[in-house]
Scaffold this active site. Structure first.
Site, PDB file in Angstrom:
ATOM      1  N   CYS A  76       0.841  -1.201   0.000  1.00 40.04           N
ATOM      2  CA  CYS A  76       0.000   0.000   0.000  1.00 40.04           C
ATOM      3  C   CYS A  76       0.881   1.257   0.000  1.00 40.04           C
ATOM      4  O   CYS A  76       1.608   1.487  -0.952  1.00 40.04           O
ATOM      5  CB  CYS A  76      -1.010  -0.030   1.150  1.00 40.04           C
ATOM      6  SG  CYS A  76      -2.347   1.185   0.940  1.00 40.04           S
ATOM      7  N   HIS A 177      -3.915  -4.842  -0.162  1.00 41.68           N
ATOM      8  CA  HIS A 177      -3.492  -5.383   1.135  1.00 41.68           C
ATOM      9  C   HIS A 177      -3.560  -6.903   1.090  1.00 41.68           C
ATOM     10  O   HIS A 177      -4.628  -7.483   1.287  1.00 41.68           O
ATOM     11  CB  HIS A 177      -4.406  -4.863   2.249  1.00 41.68           C
ATOM     12  CG  HIS A 177      -4.163  -3.435   2.596  1.00 41.68           C
ATOM     13  ND1 HIS A 177      -3.185  -3.045   3.492  1.00 41.68           N
ATOM     14  CD2 HIS A 177      -4.743  -2.295   2.165  1.00 41.68           C
ATOM     15  CE1 HIS A 177      -3.188  -1.728   3.601  1.00 41.68           C
ATOM     16  NE2 HIS A 177      -4.125  -1.243   2.793  1.00 41.68           N
ATOM     17  N   GLU A 179      -2.612  -8.953   3.256  1.00 47.06           N
ATOM     18  CA  GLU A 179      -2.971  -9.469   4.585  1.00 47.06           C
ATOM     19  C   GLU A 179      -4.469  -9.397   4.862  1.00 47.06           C
ATOM     20  O   GLU A 179      -4.955  -9.981   5.825  1.00 47.06           O
ATOM     21  CB  GLU A 179      -2.183  -8.713   5.672  1.00 47.06           C
ATOM     22  CG  GLU A 179      -2.627  -7.304   5.968  1.00 47.06           C
ATOM     23  CD  GLU A 179      -2.149  -6.227   4.998  1.00 47.06           C
ATOM     24  OE1 GLU A 179      -2.323  -5.044   5.320  1.00 47.06           O
ATOM     25  OE2 GLU A 179      -1.606  -6.564   3.915  1.00 47.06           O
TER      26      GLU A 179
END
Length: 197
Positions: A76, A177, A179
């Protein structure tokens, strides 16, 4: 062993949670000496690119990060820091990947920020091994990396094509992202951990 650059501008908890789920060992990079402890480095980042760059500069880590030969992944805002300049705060960034970070144009009838799931078109790249065309990843950003075929390794579209991921040498960046992107994101983090120096 993954080192996470801890410079006060990243949402580290969601990243460490994902690494825990994958049983990938990690630690924090607070000083230049810490960079030597790890085989792979992640630069997380949320918020304002200009402010994030100032925080990174205060750590004294910019020069040693730029000199790294091991795999580095910016996530990001961490990806945006790899570019030469951001329109956000008119900020000069690390200039590792010679492209610019620009603000989405709301005149195209799109909502800013670009928030939620979007599909990507990955190129044949080890970071995206096992990730199929059209796989969805989770994005939250108002600024994007301009598309440049030389460095682009995955493209997304939001009013216009932009780089969802870039690579230059051992430096990789993803705008989404991983994650927060479920199985596909975990696959990408695992692929990153398997990249050779």
């Amino acid at each position: 062993m993954i080192g996470i650059v801890n410079y006060g501008a990243g949402n580290i908890f969601s990243l460490t949670s994902a690494l825990d789920r994958l049983a990938l060992p990690y630690g924090m990079v607070n000083t230049e000496a810490d960079l030597d402890k790890y085989t792979h480095i992640i630069i997380p980042g949320v918020g304002h690119a200009g402010a994030a760059m100032k925080k990174l500069e205060q750590t004294g880590l910019v020069r040693p990060i730029k000199a790294l030969k091991k795999p580095v992944l910016g996530i990001c805002v961490g990806m945006q820091l790899l570019t030469e300049h951001s329109e956000e705060g008119d900020a000069v960034l690390m200039d590792i990947v010679p492209v610019k970070t620009r603000l989405f144009n709301k005149d195209q009838g799109i909502k800013i920020p670009h928030m939620g799931w979007n599909n990507i078109s990955p190129k044949n790249n080890l970071l995206f091994e096992g990730v199929e065309e059209g796989t969805q990843f989770y994005f939250v950003h108002s600024y994007f990396i301009e598309y440049n075929a030389t460095f682009d390794i995955a493209t997304a579209n939001y009013g216009m094509p932009f780089s969802a991921a870039v690579q230059k040498d051992n430096f990789y960046g993803v705008q989404f992202h991983p994650e927060k992107s479920g199985a596909a994101g975990e696959r990408l983090l695992k692929n990153f951990s398997n990249l050779k120096q």
